[in-house]
Design a protein around this motif. Structure first.
Motif, PDB file in Angstrom:
ATOM      1  N   ASP A  12       0.830  -1.199   0.000  1.00  0.00           N
ATOM      2  CA  ASP A  12       0.000   0.000   0.000  1.00  0.00           C
ATOM      3  C   ASP A  12       0.874   1.263   0.000  1.00  0.00           C
ATOM      4  N   SER A  13       0.392   2.330  -0.648  1.00  0.00           N
ATOM      5  CA  SER A  13       1.180   3.565  -0.744  1.00  0.00           C
ATOM      6  C   SER A  13       1.275   4.318   0.578  1.00  0.00           C
ATOM      7  N   ARG A  14       0.434   3.999   1.549  1.00  0.00           N
ATOM      8  CA  ARG A  14       0.524   4.613   2.889  1.00  0.00           C
ATOM      9  C   ARG A  14       0.992   3.627   3.927  1.00  0.00           C
ATOM     10  N   PHE A  15       0.489   2.407   3.868  1.00  0.00           N
ATOM     11  CA  PHE A  15       0.715   1.452   4.950  1.00  0.00           C
ATOM     12  C   PHE A  15       1.728   0.361   4.604  1.00  0.00           C
ATOM     13  N   GLY A  16       2.247   0.373   3.360  1.00  0.00           N
ATOM     14  CA  GLY A  16       3.228  -0.617   2.970  1.00  0.00           C
ATOM     15  C   GLY A  16       2.699  -2.023   3.109  1.00  0.00           C
ATOM     16  N   TYR A  17       3.591  -2.934   3.500  1.00  0.00           N
ATOM     17  CA  TYR A  17       3.209  -4.328   3.715  1.00  0.00           C
ATOM     18  C   TYR A  17       3.991  -4.853   4.905  1.00  0.00           C
ATOM     19  N   THR A  18       3.282  -5.417   5.874  1.00  0.00           N
ATOM     20  CA  THR A  18       3.906  -5.951   7.081  1.00  0.00           C
ATOM     21  C   THR A  18       3.892  -7.473   7.038  1.00  0.00           C
ATOM     22  N   GLY A  19       5.031  -8.080   7.368  1.00  0.00           N
ATOM     23  CA  GLY A  19       5.117  -9.536   7.389  1.00  0.00           C
ATOM     24  C   GLY A  19       5.995 -10.013   8.540  1.00  0.00           C
ATOM     25  N   THR A  20       6.067 -11.317   8.707  1.00  0.00           N
ATOM     26  CA  THR A  20       6.915 -11.933   9.726  1.00  0.00           C
ATOM     27  C   THR A  20       7.935 -12.838   9.042  1.00  0.00           C
ATOM     28  N   ASP A  21       8.985 -13.197   9.786  1.00  0.00           N
ATOM     29  CA  ASP A  21      10.080 -13.987   9.227  1.00  0.00           C
ATOM     30  C   ASP A  21       9.626 -15.285   8.570  1.00  0.00           C
ATOM     31  N   ASP A  22       8.546 -15.877   9.077  1.00  0.00           N
ATOM     32  CA  ASP A  22       8.096 -17.156   8.525  1.00  0.00           C
ATOM     33  C   ASP A  22       7.102 -16.987   7.373  1.00  0.00           C
ATOM     34  N   GLU A  23       7.015 -15.764   6.851  1.00  0.00           N
ATOM     35  CA  GLU A  23       6.050 -15.449   5.795  1.00  0.00           C
ATOM     36  C   GLU A  23       6.789 -14.898   4.576  1.00  0.00           C
ATOM     37  N   SER A  24       6.494 -15.430   3.406  1.00  0.00           N
ATOM     38  CA  SER A  24       7.129 -14.940   2.178  1.00  0.00           C
ATOM     39  C   SER A  24       6.550 -13.586   1.799  1.00  0.00           C
ATOM     40  N   PRO A  25       7.401 -12.659   1.351  1.00  0.00           N
ATOM     41  CA  PRO A  25       6.885 -11.343   0.940  1.00  0.00           C
ATOM     42  C   PRO A  25       6.098 -11.429  -0.358  1.00  0.00           C
ATOM     43  N   PRO A  26       5.227 -10.455  -0.630  1.00  0.00           N
ATOM     44  CA  PRO A  26       4.419 -10.481  -1.853  1.00  0.00           C
ATOM     45  C   PRO A  26       5.253 -10.255  -3.112  1.00  0.00           C
ATOM     46  N   VAL A  27       6.403  -9.576  -2.981  1.00  0.00           N
ATOM     47  CA  VAL A  27       7.337  -9.366  -4.093  1.00  0.00           C
ATOM     48  C   VAL A  27       8.746  -9.481  -3.533  1.00  0.00           C
ATOM     49  N   GLU A  28       9.694  -9.758  -4.411  1.00  0.00           N
ATOM     50  CA  GLU A  28      11.091  -9.767  -3.979  1.00  0.00           C
ATOM     51  C   GLU A  28      11.563  -8.319  -3.860  1.00  0.00           C
ATOM     52  N   PRO A  29      12.123  -7.936  -2.708  1.00  0.00           N
ATOM     53  CA  PRO A  29      12.582  -6.552  -2.567  1.00  0.00           C
ATOM     54  C   PRO A  29      13.815  -6.288  -3.422  1.00  0.00           C
ATOM     55  N   ASP A  30      13.970  -5.030  -3.804  1.00  0.00           N
ATOM     56  CA  ASP A  30      15.166  -4.608  -4.539  1.00  0.00           C
ATOM     57  C   ASP A  30      16.312  -4.273  -3.596  1.00  0.00           C
ATOM     58  N   HIS A  31      15.966  -3.911  -2.352  1.00  0.00           N
ATOM     59  CA  HIS A  31      16.962  -3.502  -1.357  1.00  0.00           C
ATOM     60  C   HIS A  31      16.485  -3.937   0.023  1.00  0.00           C
ATOM     61  N   THR A  32      17.432  -4.040   0.955  1.00  0.00           N
ATOM     62  CA  THR A  32      17.117  -4.394   2.336  1.00  0.00           C
ATOM     63  C   THR A  32      17.773  -3.392   3.278  1.00  0.00           C
ATOM     64  N   VAL A  33      17.028  -2.966   4.286  1.00  0.00           N
ATOM     65  CA  VAL A  33      17.537  -2.093   5.337  1.00  0.00           C
ATOM     66  C   VAL A  33      17.210  -2.756   6.667  1.00  0.00           C
ATOM     67  N   ASN A  34      18.175  -2.804   7.585  1.00  0.00           N
ATOM     68  CA  ASN A  34      17.954  -3.377   8.913  1.00  0.00           C
ATOM     69  C   ASN A  34      17.783  -2.266   9.947  1.00  0.00           C
ATOM     70  N   LEU A  35      16.871  -2.481  10.883  1.00  0.00           N
ATOM     71  CA  LEU A  35      16.641  -1.549  11.985  1.00  0.00           C
ATOM     72  C   LEU A  35      17.306  -2.143  13.218  1.00  0.00           C
ATOM     73  N   LEU A  36      18.337  -1.453  13.711  1.00  0.00           N
ATOM     74  CA  LEU A  36      19.243  -2.045  14.688  1.00  0.00           C
ATOM     75  C   LEU A  36      19.437  -1.164  15.906  1.00  0.00           C
ATOM     76  N   LEU A  37      20.031  -1.761  16.931  1.00  0.00           N
ATOM     77  CA  LEU A  37      20.520  -1.005  18.075  1.00  0.00           C
ATOM     78  C   LEU A  37      21.776  -1.683  18.588  1.00  0.00           C
ATOM     79  N   GLN A  38      22.649  -0.865  19.179  1.00  0.00           N
ATOM     80  CA  GLN A  38      23.864  -1.406  19.787  1.00  0.00           C
ATOM     81  C   GLN A  38      24.221  -0.545  20.984  1.00  0.00           C
ATOM     82  N   PRO A  39      24.821  -1.154  22.018  1.00  0.00           N
ATOM     83  CA  PRO A  39      25.164  -0.381  23.208  1.00  0.00           C
ATOM     84  C   PRO A  39      26.259   0.644  22.930  1.00  0.00           C
ATOM     85  N   ARG A  40      26.246   1.711  23.714  1.00  0.00           N
ATOM     86  CA  ARG A  40      27.310   2.718  23.674  1.00  0.00           C
ATOM     87  C   ARG A  40      28.184   2.527  24.910  1.00  0.00           C
ATOM     88  N   GLU A  41      29.445   2.758  24.744  1.00  0.00           N
ATOM     89  CA  GLU A  41      30.359   2.639  25.874  1.00  0.00           C
ATOM     90  C   GLU A  41      30.145   3.797  26.841  1.00  0.00           C
TER      91      GLU A  41
END
Length: 200
Positions: A12-41
């Motif tokens: 969807d142009s507003r809501f995109g598409y939400t899935g889970t790891d055990d679910e195949s996406p509706p299309v193959e993505p052209d790119h992947t971005v990860n949302l991450l966190l890491q501790p700071r010293e």
């Protein structure tokens, strides 16, 4: 060809598409971005970030945002959400829900220009990104604080503003490099500007 069009309609142009790891996406993505966190010293607030943080793609490309870490979302800097406009004209106020670890969200970027995004829960800690679609143009190519918006529109602030104004995140640099990683951004631009209140 008809089958591909029907599959693309799932994003969807507003809501995109939400899935889970055990679910195949509706299309193959052209790119992947990860949302991450890491501790700071020596700092209690971790680094929250998109990886890559800056990405150059073609018009019509689909990006899959993966959540190896929990409780993030992908949200446009859009007047519809009370922010200054940092996406191209005619782009709707797109946003994912807040997702948990193992979820993913997909979005197809159909409008040329700079699309600045954030994780709404962690924006002030610097969890912002920049997707340059085609050319480094449009309202998001303006310096932070100079994009269109009324008196009530809020620009990126705190560490979010620092990350988006880092030289590595210059829209033309993202086009030239293809992508910008979190490690390309200067440590000074990642410094936390808010700290938790310490109970006495």
């Amino acid at each position: 060809m008809q089958e591909t069009t029907q599959q693309n309609d799932a994003i969807d142009s507003r809501f995109g598409y939400t899935g889970t790891d055990d679910e195949s996406p509706p299309v193959e993505p052209d790119h992947t971005v990860n949302l991450l966190l890491q501790p700071r010293e020596n700092i209690p607030i971790p680094e929250f970030y998109f990886e890559p943080t800056g990405l150059h793609i073609d018009v019509g490309d689909t990006v899959r945002f993966n959540l190896p870490t929990p409780h993030h979302n992908v949200n446009a800097y859009h007047p519809g959400f009370g922010f200054s406009q940092r996406v191209p004209d005619d782009v709707p106020p797109f946003s994912s829900p807040v997702l948990t670890q193992g979820d993913y969200w997909m979005y197809t970027f159909d409008q040329e220009g700079v699309h600045d995004i954030m994780c709404a829960p962690h924006e002030v800690f610097g969890m912002v990104g920049r997707i340059v679609v085609g050319s480094a143009s449009g309202p998001g190519s303006n310096p932070v604080g100079e994009a269109p918006g009324g008196d009530q529109a809020r620009p990126p602030e705190f560490t979010a503003a620092l990350v988006l104004t880092d030289p590595a995140m210059n829209p033309q640099n993202i086009v030239d490099q293809g992508s910008v990683t979190w490690s390309d951004i200067a440590a000074e631009s990642k410094r936390p500007m808010l700290t938790p209140v310490q109970e006495e």
